[in-house]
Scaffold this active site. Structure first.
Site, short mmCIF file in Angstrom:
data_model
loop_
_atom_site.label_atom_id
_atom_site.label_comp_id
_atom_site.label_asym_id
_atom_site.label_seq_id
_atom_site.Cartn_x
_atom_site.Cartn_y
_atom_site.Cartn_z
N GLY A 45 0.77 -1.25 0.00
CA GLY A 45 0.00 0.00 0.00
C GLY A 45 0.80 1.29 0.00
O GLY A 45 0.35 2.29 -0.55
N ASP A 101 0.49 3.30 4.38
CA ASP A 101 -0.53 4.08 3.67
C ASP A 101 -1.53 4.72 4.63
O ASP A 101 -1.91 5.87 4.47
CB ASP A 101 -1.25 3.21 2.62
N ASP A 104 -5.85 2.66 10.15
CA ASP A 104 -7.30 2.45 10.14
C ASP A 104 -7.66 1.93 11.54
O ASP A 104 -7.85 2.72 12.45
CB ASP A 104 -7.60 1.45 9.02
N PHE A 153 -14.15 4.17 2.32
CA PHE A 153 -13.15 3.31 1.70
C PHE A 153 -12.44 4.07 0.59
O PHE A 153 -13.06 4.48 -0.39
CB PHE A 153 -13.80 2.03 1.16
N ASP A 160 -5.64 0.14 -2.92
CA ASP A 160 -6.21 -0.74 -3.94
C ASP A 160 -7.68 -1.06 -3.69
O ASP A 160 -8.21 -0.86 -2.61
CB ASP A 160 -5.45 -2.07 -3.98
N ARG A 166 -4.20 0.96 -7.84
CA ARG A 166 -3.13 1.57 -7.05
C ARG A 166 -2.44 2.67 -7.85
O ARG A 166 -1.86 3.60 -7.30
CB ARG A 166 -2.07 0.52 -6.67
#
Ligand code: 5GP
Ligand code: MG
Length: 179
Positions: A45, A101, A104, A153, A160, A166
């Protein structure tokens, strides 16, 4: 879901991303001036973010990579993380900056920081492009954060959807509306 048939909503443009990464780079440059910086980027990511970030840091530094995987759905951490490919150099004595990346649930970053601490770096900090604080399962704030986002999201710029998209140069969110 076939996201190509849905309407995309840009969340961060190429220009916005580039300008924020320049700021992060300058901050890191200041903080690591007399240190021994080793960037450890988490694949896959963060590969695009890391490539842009390290080029905005005008300091001698080393770059290495690690891959982790979480059991279950790749889009959501199940809480159990393992190392599927480790760093290839000895990080002992380095000032390590882990680049990912997003935080979360923060399960991944929490695991990686603890795991790498076991290799005796001089210091260890974290840097993420995005932060979704509303989704936390582990209490952890990255030391450097690009942007805070709500619980949506995100796709593009390394993020991705089914391992595609990506390469889209901006960050977007898929809406329920058809194109
Ligand atoms: P964690 O929940 O451990 O903080 O994050 C685990 C991983 O879930 C992230 O590294 C990222 O790969 C993925 N992830 C979390 N949120 C999103 C998102 O909005 N979009 C995409 N594409 N991946 C995400
Ligand atoms: Mg990831």
């Amino acid at each position: 879901m076939d996201i190509t048939t849905k309407k995309w909503e840009t969340m961060f443009t190429e220009e916005e991303i580039a300008s924020r990464i320049k700021e992060l780079g300058k901050q890191i440059e200041k903080d690591y001036k007399d240190k021994n910086l080793m960037v450890v980027a988490l694949l896959r990511g963060s590969f695009i973010f890391c490539a842009d970030l390290v080029r905005s840091i005008d300091l001698p530094l080393r770059v290495n990579f690690m891959t982790t995987s979480s059991y279950g759905n790749s889009e959501e951490s199940s809480g159990s993380v393992k190392v599927s490919s480790d760093v290839t150099v000895d990080i002992e004595g380095y000032d390590v900056l882990v680049v990912d990346d997003i935080t979360d649930t923060a399960t991944t970053m929490d695991f990686v920081l603890k795991y790498l601490k076991g290799k005796n770096p001089k210091s260890i900090k974290s840097c993420v492009l995005l932060d979704k604080p509303s989704r936390r399962k582990v209490e952890l704030e990255a030391d450097y954060v690009g942007f805070e986002v709500e619980d949506k999201f995100v796709v593009g710029y390394g993020f991705d959807c089914g391992d595609y998209f990506r390469n889209v140069p901006y960050i977007f969110n898929v809406t329920d509306e058809d194109r």
